[in-house]
Design a protein around this motif. Sequence first.
Motif: not given
Length: 93
Positions: A68-93
């Motif tokens: 099952a996929m968790g709840y998604q709305d505009e707020e969650q989708l905007a958060f997802k865009k940001k957190i995907d970049v953050v976690i990728e950058n943290l892993r590179k560091a």
Amino acid sequence: MFNGLLPIGSVVLLSGSTKKVMIIGVCQRSANDPKKIWDYTGVVFPEGFLAPDKMFMFNNEQIEQVFAMGYQDEEQLAFKKKIDVVIENLRKA
């Protein structure tokens, strides 16, 4: 398969497990190893939070199946865009 992080509330099965897990947090650090970044924190499903030592930290590649996929709305989708970049950058560091 889903690209990036799944939304909170998603229910998954981890490789080698028979018990489902519900995602309750993303981009987590372990107290035991603060340099390690985990994609998710989860709790057993359907029981939910039982105790701090009953929570699981895991990564996308450990997910065998999404039930099952968790709840998604505009707020969650905007958060997802940001957190995907953050976690990728943290892993590179």
